[in-house]
Design a protein around this motif. Structure first.
Motif, mmCIF file in Angstrom:
data_model
loop_
_atom_site.group_PDB
_atom_site.id
_atom_site.type_symbol
_atom_site.label_atom_id
_atom_site.label_comp_id
_atom_site.label_asym_id
_atom_site.label_seq_id
_atom_site.Cartn_x
_atom_site.Cartn_y
_atom_site.Cartn_z
ATOM 1 N N VAL A 193 -5.005 6.347 -1.605
ATOM 2 C CA VAL A 193 -5.480 5.473 -2.673
ATOM 3 C C VAL A 193 -5.843 6.340 -3.872
ATOM 4 O O VAL A 193 -6.741 7.187 -3.767
ATOM 5 C CB VAL A 193 -6.714 4.652 -2.228
ATOM 6 N N GLN A 232 -11.658 10.234 6.386
ATOM 7 C CA GLN A 232 -11.509 9.739 5.015
ATOM 8 C C GLN A 232 -12.053 10.817 4.093
ATOM 9 O O GLN A 232 -13.216 11.198 4.193
ATOM 10 C CB GLN A 232 -12.265 8.423 4.829
ATOM 11 N N GLU A 243 0.815 -1.211 0.000
ATOM 12 C CA GLU A 243 0.000 0.000 0.000
ATOM 13 C C GLU A 243 0.855 1.271 0.000
ATOM 14 O O GLU A 243 2.026 1.270 0.387
ATOM 15 C CB GLU A 243 -0.920 0.015 1.233
ATOM 16 N N ALA A 251 -8.875 1.348 1.069
ATOM 17 C CA ALA A 251 -8.231 2.208 2.074
ATOM 18 C C ALA A 251 -8.400 1.628 3.470
ATOM 19 O O ALA A 251 -7.454 1.606 4.275
ATOM 20 C CB ALA A 251 -8.808 3.616 2.000
ATOM 21 N N HIS A 277 -7.046 8.450 3.680
ATOM 22 C CA HIS A 277 -7.633 7.831 4.873
ATOM 23 C C HIS A 277 -6.592 7.878 5.983
ATOM 24 O O HIS A 277 -5.528 7.274 5.879
ATOM 25 C CB HIS A 277 -8.026 6.388 4.566
#
Length: 829
Positions: free
Chosen positions: A131, A93, A29, A208, A111
């Motif tokens: 993301v 978020q 990630e 996320a 996030h």
């Protein structure tokens, strides 16, 4: 710099095992880890996926704040929501425009979640997952093109979202379209200023969440190996001992050596220590937090000095001692130690601050300030940080005194010249480092170190102001009362009978930017703020100006991304659109925040923003008159901040008096853009303006008469003195308003002689201060007599009687400042 890098390295290594970095790097990630306990909340870890996505190297990111990925297209409201989540220590978020290293903008789903210590419930890190949003957003008028092509995003013609009306904007469509039309005419290469928010898909939101869970799982596992456990939810509810990460961030800006201790916990442990403290003592953060300050003492430490410190704590008073302390390496040093209680917004002691200064280095890096002044400046900065947090807002937008709440009787006039406040006593000037408000018959109001916390001084019997005093050429003014006690902390001081209630509207963050709060006077220690539940603002207002109107209402004008005005108290839930604020709005810099407001003798409202001004009929929402643009091409409103006063109104018995407005200081358009850089090396501090403009707004054909101050000045404060003259004080010679956006403080106040006929003779330079006062500094008038009118003897046979309304002063705007010079009808022996 080396000490900061050491703190960044300790941030990860002191909490997790050595294998945590390798484990985090194996995660696919894109994410970063920041530390709110270090000044500036720097990035202490960036994943390989993040670096690849952004195009940066590790060395270019570690130690930097996440602001480096923002740009002109980043929505400010989104950034504010992130800051609010940090302050409230919760997850957030949000969709956001970020910029790669090559300057390419792209949409991400951001996030962020806090990481808590399982031992004491503190926030030790924030994890931010990014993301990319691989979707095409809705388009408005065929602009803002974003295409999805083979799982990658190509951006084209990205307009600035910095001024955008976001999807959750608190404005109606009509205002949004009027703003869009006003900005479309500007031939600017930055693109469209109004852009729809790009929404993330449910799949991207789940990605996320999944990424965050994976990261928190890794951090939890590797903290177990060190015994210093962390968790994704607050695991310890120790109550009073909890220390906010938002407060950590605010305190991190203070460069002096100090610690904060909590008197509500057993053994009064240290709950915060500054970076300068670690550098001075050689200890690491985890070796300091939770311990009592006596760990710095040794066998040769004087027990009498320790006793004096304990005694000051028991008596809840400040004290300064010279004490022998020891570093981690056992070397000793003489410490000029200052300890002081820190009260929260309710007036209760929240912490004690302990400021350390090595005696051998007391004259180094002090900018010419004495050790005592450096101690006090650190204490004042800590007080502001603690009080701002406990009041629930990063910054209060405005304050006003309401005449309809508990004002004493005062002279009535046939016109609204002075109907908005009672006649106060004579005043003198006080200056400090935050916003001020003088309260009716109170001594002063402030939001920093030079006034008292929320409680009045000893009550004095009220002397009703039923009429101006009868004066005789042989009559001397009453003897003033003894000097008042030293001013300590915030907002409300001595009263003489019923006075006005402090009213506070708007601010920054969460629901607080619509709130209305009041603080009534009292004669005991039970005064407190009340947040009104049934009254709130229609718009979210930050950087707005308030003005008391003749009928007792307060009009609140403007604010960041708000182009309207409204009233408090209000008859209906209406916000009135004000096209003038749209027209004076500069896309790149704003330059129309905190507009200058002055109520004229006929009750109409003079409004000045940027370099333009109008006369507003606020009840009928129409502009009565538009004045000429102020010459010189200088911006006068925040952040190119100048200042303004309505010069004294002289009653002459033949109708309404003339009204003149004086505006001084400011900076050229573009100055804020040049100085508001992330990299200090890129900052360019343009010279401020030395010009003033004076205009008689009641003339049939008013014109600006330009004058020159003895020196340039941005962020000045302008106060009316009881003589009718104006003092121009505080500010800088270069730069603009904003944190670290100005240099070369102006230390010399300037006196402007209002009634001098020759413009070249109106300015006099006064003696210099030794204390720089720039951004967030302010000045206010302080009363030191009992008379409701000021008696000034002009020569052997002439007198003048003036009534003065003191201001609430913030960001160089002296709200509600006013002076009336009464007509002398006769003298009576």
């Amino acid at each position: 710099m080396e000490s900061e890098l050491g703190l960044i390295e300790q941030s990860i290594n002191s909490r997790y095992s050595l294998w945590v970095l390798e484990a985090l790097n194996e995660l696919p990630e894109s994410f970063t880890v920041t530390d709110p306990c270090i000044s500036g909340q720097p990035i202490v870890f960036a994943s390989k996926g993040f670096l690849k996505m952004m195009g940066y190297s590790k060395s270019e990111v570690i130690g930097k704040n996440g602001r480096i990925f923002q740009g002109p297209g980043t929505c400010r409201r989104s950034v504010m929501e992130i800051r609010e989540a940090i302050r409230e220590e919760r997850c957030v978020q949000i969709n956001l425009v970020n910029y790669r290293r090559d300057g390419t903008p792209f949409w991400i789903l951001f996030h962020m979640c806090p990481v808590f210590s399982k031992e004491d419930g503190r926030v030790i890190h924030f994890v931010g997952v990014q993301v990319p949003i691989l979707r095409k957003p809705r388009r408005r008028n065929g602009v803002g093109l974003v295409y999805e092509e083979e799982s990658r995003v190509i951006e084209s013609v990205y307009g600035s979202c910095r001024r955008e009306v976001c999807s959750d904007a608190m404005v109606d469509l009509g205002r949004a379209l009027s703003l869009e039309c006003a900005l479309d005419d500007d031939a600017d290469n930055r693109g469209v200023e109004i852009e729809d928010t790009c929404e993330a898909s449910e799949l991207e939101k789940r990605r996320a969440m999944s990424a965050m869970n994976n990261i928190l799982s890794v951090l939890t596992h590797y903290s177990e190996l060190t015994g210093r456990l962390v968790c994704g939810k607050r695991c310890s509810l120790t109550g009073v001992g909890l220390f906010s990460s938002s407060l950590n961030i605010s305190l991190g800006r203070i460069k002096q050596s100090f610690v904060l201790t909590d008197p509500h916990l057993p053994d009064m442990p240290i709950v915060y220590a500054s970076e300068a403290f670690f550098k001075l003592t050689g200890y690491a953060r985890h070796e300091v937090l939770g311990r009592n300050c006596r760990f710095l003492s040794g066998e040769d430490t004087d027990s009498s000095a320790i006793y004096r410190v304990k005694e000051s704590i028991q008596n809840e008073k400040a004290c300064t001692v010279r004490i022998l302390n020891y570093r981690k390496d056992k070397s000793s040093f003489w410490n000029l130690l200052h300890i002081s209680p820190i009260r929260n917004a309710t007036g209760k002691i929240a912490y004690f601050v302990v400021v350390q200064m090595e005696e051998a280095r007391k004259n180094q890096d002090g900018h010419g300030l004495s050790p005592e002044m450096r101690h006090l400046s650190a204490v004042g900065a800590v007080r502001v940080a603690v009080r701002s947090l406990s009041m629930g807002a990063d910054q209060v937008s405005q304050l006003a005194i309401h005449p309809w709440l508990n004002y004493p009787p005062f002279p009535s006039f046939s016109s609204p010249l002075f109907s908005s406040s009672p006649p106060p006593p004579p005043w003198r000037v006080g200056a400090t480092s935050k916003e001020h408000r003088s309260l009716g018959n109170a001594h002063a109001g402030s939001q920093q170190q030079q006034s008292r916390h929320l409680r009045p001084y000893q009550h004095r019997p009220h002397q009703p102001h039923t009429a101006p005093p009868t004066l005789s050429p042989t009559t001397s003014p009453p003897t003033p009362p003894p000097p008042h006690p030293p001013l300590r902390h915030v907002v409300l001081l001595r009263f003489r009978g019923p006075t006005g209630t402090l009213v506070l509207t708007g601010g920054f963050g969460g629901s607080g930017n619509r709130r209305v709060r009041t603080f009534p006077p009292c004669e005991d220690d039970k005064c407190d703020w009340t947040e009104l539940q049934q009254e709130s603002l229609k718009e979210k207002r930050w950087y707005a100006t308030s003005q008391i109107l003749p009928d007792g209402r307060v009009v609140v004008v403007g604010g960041r991304d708000v182009f309207s005005y409204e009233f408090f108290p209000k008859k209906d839930d209406v916000s009135y659109q004000f096209k003038f604020l749209v027209e004076t709005f500069d896309k790149k810099e704003e330059n129309n925040l905190y507009p200058f407001l002055h109520v004229l003798p006929d009750g109409s409202l003079f409004v000045f923003a940027n370099n333009r001004s109008v006369l507003l009929d606020y009840d009928n929402n129409r502009i009565i008159k538009e004045f000429p643009v102020m010459p010189g091409g200088v911006g006068r409103s925040y952040p190119l901040t100048g200042s303004s006063v309505l010069l004294p109104l002289k009653l002459n018995g033949s109708g309404l008096p003339d009204a003149e407005v004086l505006v001084c200081g400011g900076a050229e358009p573009g100055a804020f853009t040049l100085v508001n850089k992330k990299d200090p090396k890129e900052k360019v501090y343009k010279g401020a303006s030395a010009t003033c403009g004076r205009i008689r707004v009641t003339d049939p054909d008013p014109k600006w008469a330009m004058e020159n101050m003895p020196m340039p000045r941005v962020m000045p404060d302008m106060l009316l003195l009881r003589t009718g003259d104006v003092i121009i004080i505080n500010g800088a010679k270069n730069g603009t308003a904003g944190w670290e956006n100005a240099v070369n403080p102006v230390l010399n106040p300037v006196l402007y002689k209002t009634y001098e006929n020759k413009p070249e003779a109106r300015f006099s330079v006064l003696n210099a201060s030794t204390i720089p006062r720039m951004y967030h500094s302010s000045a206010v008038l302080l009363p030191d007599g009992r008379m409701g009118a000021t008696l000034t003897r002009e020569d052997s046979s002439k007198f003048s009687v003036t009534l003065v309304t003191p201001s609430f002063t913030t960001h160089s705007v002296a709200m509600n400042q006013r002076m009336v010079v009464l007509e002398i009808v006769r003298f009576k022996n």
